[in-house]
Design a protein around this motif. Structure first.
Motif, PDB file in Angstrom:
ATOM      1  N   MET A   1      18.974   2.118 -12.403  1.00 16.69           N
ATOM      2  CA  MET A   1      18.514   1.153 -11.383  1.00 16.69           C
ATOM      3  C   MET A   1      18.445  -0.272 -11.982  1.00 16.69           C
ATOM      4  O   MET A   1      17.751  -0.479 -12.969  1.00 16.69           O
ATOM      5  N   ILE A   2      19.180  -1.198 -11.380  1.00  9.42           N
ATOM      6  CA  ILE A   2      19.190  -2.568 -11.913  1.00  9.42           C
ATOM      7  C   ILE A   2      17.911  -3.301 -11.501  1.00  9.42           C
ATOM      8  O   ILE A   2      17.538  -3.307 -10.320  1.00  9.42           O
ATOM      9  N   LYS A   3      17.249  -3.929 -12.492  1.00  6.66           N
ATOM     10  CA  LYS A   3      16.062  -4.736 -12.154  1.00  6.66           C
ATOM     11  C   LYS A   3      16.534  -6.097 -11.647  1.00  6.66           C
ATOM     12  O   LYS A   3      17.565  -6.605 -12.125  1.00  6.66           O
ATOM     13  N   PRO A   4      15.812  -6.706 -10.690  1.00  6.94           N
ATOM     14  CA  PRO A   4      16.299  -7.975 -10.127  1.00  6.94           C
ATOM     15  C   PRO A   4      16.388  -9.090 -11.174  1.00  6.94           C
ATOM     16  O   PRO A   4      15.500  -9.243 -12.016  1.00  6.94           O
ATOM     17  N   ILE A   5      17.452  -9.840 -11.075  1.00  7.33           N
ATOM     18  CA  ILE A   5      17.654 -11.012 -11.938  1.00  7.33           C
ATOM     19  C   ILE A   5      16.900 -12.187 -11.338  1.00  7.33           C
ATOM     20  O   ILE A   5      16.901 -12.366 -10.112  1.00  7.33           O
ATOM     21  N   ARG A   6      16.206 -12.948 -12.203  1.00  8.33           N
ATOM     22  CA  ARG A   6      15.502 -14.134 -11.683  1.00  8.33           C
ATOM     23  C   ARG A   6      16.422 -15.341 -11.739  1.00  8.33           C
ATOM     24  O   ARG A   6      16.992 -15.654 -12.785  1.00  8.33           O
ATOM     25  N   LEU A   7      16.578 -15.993 -10.593  1.00 10.01           N
ATOM     26  CA  LEU A   7      17.434 -17.187 -10.525  1.00 10.01           C
ATOM     27  C   LEU A   7      16.560 -18.404 -10.268  1.00 10.01           C
ATOM     28  O   LEU A   7      15.803 -18.443  -9.296  1.00 10.01           O
ATOM     29  N   TRP A   8      16.654 -19.360 -11.177  1.00 11.36           N
ATOM     30  CA  TRP A   8      15.883 -20.602 -11.035  1.00 11.36           C
ATOM     31  C   TRP A   8      16.770 -21.655 -10.371  1.00 11.36           C
ATOM     32  O   TRP A   8      17.900 -21.863 -10.815  1.00 11.36           O
ATOM     33  N   LEU A   9      16.225 -22.314  -9.328  1.00 14.51           N
ATOM     34  CA  LEU A   9      17.025 -23.360  -8.671  1.00 14.51           C
ATOM     35  C   LEU A   9      16.152 -24.409  -8.013  1.00 14.51           C
ATOM     36  O   LEU A   9      14.950 -24.209  -7.830  1.00 14.51           O
ATOM     37  N   ILE A  10      16.793 -25.535  -7.691  1.00 14.58           N
ATOM     38  CA  ILE A  10      16.165 -26.492  -6.783  1.00 14.58           C
ATOM     39  C   ILE A  10      16.998 -26.430  -5.502  1.00 14.58           C
ATOM     40  O   ILE A  10      18.229 -26.433  -5.567  1.00 14.58           O
ATOM     41  N   PRO A  11      16.339 -26.305  -4.344  1.00 11.87           N
ATOM     42  CA  PRO A  11      17.095 -26.083  -3.106  1.00 11.87           C
ATOM     43  C   PRO A  11      18.142 -27.155  -2.824  1.00 11.87           C
ATOM     44  O   PRO A  11      19.188 -26.869  -2.254  1.00 11.87           O
ATOM     45  N   SER A  12      17.874 -28.407  -3.240  1.00  8.27           N
ATOM     46  CA  SER A  12      18.808 -29.484  -2.876  1.00  8.27           C
ATOM     47  C   SER A  12      20.054 -29.542  -3.758  1.00  8.27           C
ATOM     48  O   SER A  12      21.012 -30.229  -3.424  1.00  8.27           O
ATOM     49  N   GLY A  13      20.067 -28.828  -4.863  1.00 13.35           N
ATOM     50  CA  GLY A  13      21.221 -28.893  -5.762  1.00 13.35           C
ATOM     51  C   GLY A  13      22.258 -27.834  -5.402  1.00 13.35           C
ATOM     52  O   GLY A  13      21.926 -26.654  -5.249  1.00 13.35           O
ATOM     53  N   PRO A  14      23.521 -28.231  -5.244  1.00  8.12           N
ATOM     54  CA  PRO A  14      24.541 -27.257  -4.831  1.00  8.12           C
ATOM     55  C   PRO A  14      24.929 -26.235  -5.898  1.00  8.12           C
ATOM     56  O   PRO A  14      25.283 -25.096  -5.581  1.00  8.12           O
ATOM     57  N   THR A  15      24.887 -26.632  -7.173  1.00  7.53           N
ATOM     58  CA  THR A  15      25.458 -25.764  -8.221  1.00  7.53           C
ATOM     59  C   THR A  15      24.859 -24.351  -8.261  1.00  7.53           C
ATOM     60  O   THR A  15      25.595 -23.378  -8.426  1.00  7.53           O
ATOM     61  N   PRO A  16      23.535 -24.185  -8.084  1.00  7.62           N
ATOM     62  CA  PRO A  16      22.985 -22.818  -8.175  1.00  7.62           C
ATOM     63  C   PRO A  16      23.572 -21.850  -7.152  1.00  7.62           C
ATOM     64  O   PRO A  16      23.593 -20.641  -7.385  1.00  7.62           O
ATOM     65  N   TYR A  17      24.077 -22.390  -6.037  1.00  6.04           N
ATOM     66  CA  TYR A  17      24.591 -21.484  -5.013  1.00  6.04           C
ATOM     67  C   TYR A  17      25.901 -20.823  -5.432  1.00  6.04           C
ATOM     68  O   TYR A  17      26.303 -19.815  -4.865  1.00  6.04           O
TER      69      TYR A  17
ATOM     70  N   ASP B   1      17.667 -12.323 -17.055  1.00  2.93           N
ATOM     71  CA  ASP B   1      18.081 -10.955 -16.718  1.00  2.93           C
ATOM     72  C   ASP B   1      17.193  -9.964 -17.468  1.00  2.93           C
ATOM     73  O   ASP B   1      17.342  -9.781 -18.682  1.00  2.93           O
ATOM     74  N   PRO B   2      16.255  -9.307 -16.755  1.00  2.00           N
ATOM     75  CA  PRO B   2      15.338  -8.383 -17.434  1.00  2.00           C
ATOM     76  C   PRO B   2      16.051  -7.113 -17.930  1.00  2.00           C
ATOM     77  O   PRO B   2      15.517  -6.393 -18.766  1.00  2.00           O
ATOM     78  N   ASN B   3      17.253  -6.885 -17.419  1.00  2.00           N
ATOM     79  CA  ASN B   3      18.001  -5.694 -17.854  1.00  2.00           C
ATOM     80  C   ASN B   3      18.535  -5.846 -19.273  1.00  2.00           C
ATOM     81  O   ASN B   3      18.731  -4.864 -19.980  1.00  2.00           O
ATOM     82  N   THR B   4      18.778  -7.103 -19.658  1.00  2.29           N
ATOM     83  CA  THR B   4      19.324  -7.332 -21.004  1.00  2.29           C
ATOM     84  C   THR B   4      18.440  -8.286 -21.815  1.00  2.29           C
ATOM     85  O   THR B   4      18.783  -8.635 -22.948  1.00  2.29           O
ATOM     86  N   ASN B   5      17.310  -8.718 -21.187  1.00  5.31           N
ATOM     87  CA  ASN B   5      16.407  -9.699 -21.813  1.00  5.31           C
ATOM     88  C   ASN B   5      17.116 -11.001 -22.162  1.00  5.31           C
ATOM     89  O   ASN B   5      16.825 -11.628 -23.173  1.00  5.31           O
ATOM     90  N   LEU B   6      18.056 -11.385 -21.324  1.00  6.54           N
ATOM     91  CA  LEU B   6      18.816 -12.600 -21.605  1.00  6.54           C
ATOM     92  C   LEU B   6      18.403 -13.731 -20.669  1.00  6.54           C
ATOM     93  O   LEU B   6      18.230 -13.517 -19.466  1.00  6.54           O
ATOM     94  N   THR B   7      18.220 -14.912 -21.254  1.00 12.42           N
ATOM     95  CA  THR B   7      18.019 -16.121 -20.451  1.00 12.42           C
ATOM     96  C   THR B   7      19.273 -16.969 -20.621  1.00 12.42           C
ATOM     97  O   THR B   7      19.731 -17.145 -21.750  1.00 12.42           O
ATOM     98  N   LEU B   8      19.804 -17.471 -19.498  1.00 11.87           N
ATOM     99  CA  LEU B   8      21.085 -18.175 -19.595  1.00 11.87           C
ATOM    100  C   LEU B   8      21.122 -19.329 -18.616  1.00 11.87           C
ATOM    101  O   LEU B   8      20.612 -19.227 -17.498  1.00 11.87           O
ATOM    102  N   TRP B   9      21.740 -20.437 -19.019  1.00 14.24           N
ATOM    103  CA  TRP B   9      21.946 -21.565 -18.113  1.00 14.24           C
ATOM    104  C   TRP B   9      23.378 -22.048 -18.236  1.00 14.24           C
ATOM    105  O   TRP B   9      24.104 -21.561 -19.093  1.00 14.24           O
ATOM    106  N   GLU B  10      23.761 -22.975 -17.347  1.00 16.03           N
ATOM    107  CA  GLU B  10      25.139 -23.411 -17.116  1.00 16.03           C
ATOM    108  C   GLU B  10      25.797 -22.427 -16.150  1.00 16.03           C
ATOM    109  O   GLU B  10      26.053 -21.260 -16.490  1.00 16.03           O
ATOM    110  N   SER B  11      26.099 -22.923 -14.944  1.00 18.56           N
ATOM    111  CA  SER B  11      26.556 -22.033 -13.877  1.00 18.56           C
ATOM    112  C   SER B  11      27.814 -21.238 -14.238  1.00 18.56           C
ATOM    113  O   SER B  11      27.919 -20.055 -13.931  1.00 18.56           O
TER     114      SER B  11
END
Ligand code: GSH
Length: 212
Positions: free
Chosen positions: A1-17, A59-69
């Protein structure tokens, strides 16, 4: 079972989408943490991304924090796109190269003993091929000098094209525009010689502007 990935964003910025689209496409569970533009360079977000730009994921499944889309979407497909929904596997690439070869063989037989494709003069049928003929080396992953080695009639036909002033003018314009954008013939930035280096530089945001 995959644990949910946390996605950090600001609603007004297009890149996170870019990332949400990929998460949706791959049906990966995720939760969004969102905040205001003014908080992007402040705690707690800079503990996640010291560069202070969204998106970032945890990503709690791999304990990885990552940035840059681009790095994030590249990362997501590795473990989560097992069905190859958004990527090609090497078999597909091989099939593509084989199709290019099959077509060149066909073209070669059509040109056997002939100067031009239709009748005895250079027509639209020939000229429409000219730009693609220039790209064949890239498509087959061989050097420009070797690209027509297996297709002698195509090779001779292609060598007739430069006698046309229109061909030369179009090629000069093409080369000049590529040069202005800092690109080499295969579409990658000057100084980049392999697709691996290209991907690496894309992740680090180091490509020339024309490649975005
Ligand atoms: N190269 C970055 C660009 C990210 C980016 O520019 N994000 C914008 C929102 S779309 C941002 O965080 N801007 C805030 C800032 O630069 O202060 C990526 O692809 O993740």
């Amino acid at each position: 079972m995959i644990k949910p990935i946390r996605l950090w964003l600001i609603p007004s910025g297009p890149t996170p989408y870019k990332v949400t689209i990929v998460l949706e496409e791959l049906k990966i569970p995720y939760e969004i943490t969102f905040f205001g533009f003014g908080e992007v360079k402040k705690k707690p977000f800079i503990d996640i991304n010291p560069n202070g730009r969204v998106p970032a994921i945890e990503d709690p499944n791999t304990n990885l924090t990552l940035w840059e889309s681009s790095a994030i979407i590249q990362y997501l497909v590795e473990p989560y796109d097992t069905e190859k929904v958004l990527t090609f596997d090497s078999l597909v690439m091989e099939r593509y190269t084989n199709e290019v070869r099959r077509f060149l063989r066909l073209l070669d037989s059509c040109l056997d003993g002939k100067q031009w494709l239709v009748g005895n003069k250079c027509t639209l049928a020939d000229l429409a091929f000219a730009p693609w003929n220039s790209m064949v080396g890239t498509l087959l992953s061989v050097s420009a000098e070797q690209k027509f080695d297996e297709f002698p009639s195509v090779k001779r036909w292609n060598e007739r094209m430069p006698s046309r002033p229109s061909w030369k003018k179009a090629m000069d314009t093409w080369a000049k525009l590529m040069d202005e954008q800092g690109l080499q013939w295969n579409g990658m930035s000057k100084g980049i010689s392999s697709i691996e280096t290209y991907e690496e530089k894309r992740e680090k945001d180091e490509l020339v502007k024309a490649q975005y």
